[in-house]
Design a protein around this motif. Structure first.
Motif, short mmCIF file in Angstrom:
data_model
loop_
_atom_site.label_atom_id
_atom_site.label_comp_id
_atom_site.label_asym_id
_atom_site.label_seq_id
_atom_site.Cartn_x
_atom_site.Cartn_y
_atom_site.Cartn_z
N LEU A 54 37.64 54.94 61.29
CA LEU A 54 37.50 53.80 60.39
C LEU A 54 36.58 54.13 59.23
CD1 LEU A 54 38.21 50.83 59.89
CD2 LEU A 54 36.27 50.20 61.34
N ARG A 57 38.41 56.32 56.80
CA ARG A 57 39.35 55.52 55.98
C ARG A 57 38.60 54.79 54.87
NH1 ARG A 57 41.38 50.37 55.77
NH2 ARG A 57 43.59 50.18 55.19
N GLN A 58 37.43 54.25 55.19
CA GLN A 58 36.65 53.56 54.16
C GLN A 58 36.20 54.51 53.07
OE1 GLN A 58 33.45 51.54 56.16
NE2 GLN A 58 34.77 49.97 57.07
N ALA A 60 37.73 57.26 52.22
CA ALA A 60 38.91 57.67 51.45
C ALA A 60 39.35 56.60 50.46
CB ALA A 60 40.06 58.02 52.40
N THR A 61 39.18 55.33 50.84
CA THR A 61 39.61 54.24 49.96
C THR A 61 38.49 53.75 49.05
OG1 THR A 61 39.08 52.63 51.70
CG2 THR A 61 41.35 53.47 51.59
#
Length: 431
Positions: A54, A57-58, A60-61
């Protein structure tokens, strides 16, 4: 004489009989079973590492925040480090059995502490977790490269039969017509011979990594053996102390009481006989011998287990030894509590033997005995102002003392230069 067969799959790669042996088949079985096991392990490990996923992902975004990111990072570390070994433990047990497909060397026994905090302190626990992580990260990448090479070889070999169904894209070139497939097909069929070597090499590399991580190393085996020896020695010392107590109790409650009764009977018999009779003289002699024997038996019992040591503790027992010594002895103790029975007994007999040596060999005029406990360590020192030169090789009992102290997991130090003084220092753990 025929050479011994290679014991590992990697060693079999360089042998001329690889293609006629069962090594490639075992290697293929090892690789196929690895895929299933990796999938089974990836599920729980993936759940434990979900906070990290998670967080990734944070990042990466571009939505990651410092506070929440640190929380996710710490949470993932706690889950993987705390519960990961529970996933890796059954995996390691299965892998040690499965490893026999690619490694015929003996598997050393795995000795480890029962589950608990000590289990997490064992290096093997973390190497098992490292292998589990390796199995779901690096191994899939290695197997994917090997599978890609294998698929490429098969596609090239079968390209004449595949191209009528459509063009074949090999990445670096595209085959569109049957004439174009001829050289690729020849190369593909020739490369099929290398497939057993490819499977054997990949399985061998994986097996070597598994053995390096999952099997106890020589230092750990030695450490486990030393721990077992220490525990065995402690059990023997405890058994010896229990037997010594039993002997002391039997002598005190049995032989000594009977001897006391015999002494009384002989005293009464002496009173009933005429004083000048031969029988009275014989009974008097027997009576004196019985009293002397009772004294010797009492001293023997006292030497086995002094009552003052059992009842009042080490300080009182050391003062009694000082009172009995023919050389003046000053005793200083700083023991705020009763120590374990075995520690007290060991310290007592060290001091008793040291005072005996002082009286027999040193020519000392004064002795000082100190005993103090600091941070769970009992330190006992016996210092005399004698001639010095004490040497365990000269039969003064020092070797036996050192052995007794070592059996209690302690150590004894000796300083005795010629001309003195002599210092015997004993350190015993008593936590």
């Amino acid at each position: 004489m025929s050479a011994d067969p290679p014991r590992t799959t990697l060693a079999a790669l360089v042998t001329p009989r690889l293609l006629t042996s069962d090594r490639p088949v075992k290697a293929a079985a090892y690789l196929l079973s690895t895929v299933l096991i990796a999938v089974l392990v990836a599920v729980p490990l993936g759940l434990l590492a979900f906070p990290w996923a998670l967080l990734a992902r944070q990042v990466a975004t571009g939505t990651a925040r410092t506070g929440s990111g640190l929380v996710l990072l710490a949470l993932g570390a706690v889950l993987v480090a705390g519960l990961g070994p529970l996933v890796a433990w059954p995996l390691a047990a299965a892998e040690r059995v499965r490893l026999r497909l690619v490694d015929a060397r003996p598997v050393p026994p795995v000795r480890r502490a029962p589950f608990g905090l000590s289990w997490y302190r064992h290096p093997l626990t973390w190497r098992e977790l490292a292998y589990a992580v390796l199995l779901v990260t690096v191994v899939p990448a290695l197997y994917s490269v090997a599978a890609l090479v294998l698929v490429l070889i098969v596609v090239c070999a079968l390209s004449p039969w595949l191209v009528p169904g459509g063009e074949i894209d090999l990445g670096v070139t595209v085959i569109t017509t049957p004439p174009q497939t001829v050289p690729y097909s020849v190369i593909g069929f020739a490369a099929l011979v290398t497939v057993p070597y490819l499977l054997t090499a990949v399985a061998g590399v994986h097996g070597a990594a598994a053995r390096a991580l999952l099997h106890p190393r020589a230092t750990e085996e030695l450490h486990a053996e030393l721990v077992e020896v220490s525990r065995s020695r402690a059990r023997l010392v405890s058994a010896f102390e229990a037997e010594r107590h039993r002997i002391e109790r039997d002598l005190h409650d049995g032989a000594q009481q009977k001897l006391v009764g015999l002494t009384l009977q002989l005293g009464l018999a002496r009173l009933d006989l005429p004083a000048a009779s031969p029988a009275a003289s014989a009974v008097e002699t027997a009576h004196q011998q019985a009293k002397q024997l009772m004294t010797e038996l009492r001293e023997l019992i006292h030497g086995i287990r002094p009552n003052v040591l059992a009842d009042l503790g080490l300080p009182a027992a050391l003062r009694e030894l000082a009172d009995q010594s023919v050389v003046p002895v000053a005793v200083e103790t700083d023991l705020p509590r009763r120590l374990p029975e075995q520690v007290e007994a060991t310290a007592y007999f060290v001091v008793a033997e040291a005072l005996t040596n002082v009286a027999k060999h040193s020519g000392a005029t004064a002795v000082r005995v100190t005993a103090r406990e600091t941070a769970g360590l009992l330190t006992v020192e016996v210092r005399d102002d004698g001639r010095g030169g004490a040497d365990p090789a000269h039969g003064t009992g020092l070797t036996g003392l050192a052995d007794r102290v070592a059996a209690a997991d302690g150590r004894m130090l000796l300083s005795s230069p010629p001309g003195g003084p002599t210092l015997i220092r004993t350190e015993l753990p008593c936590a």
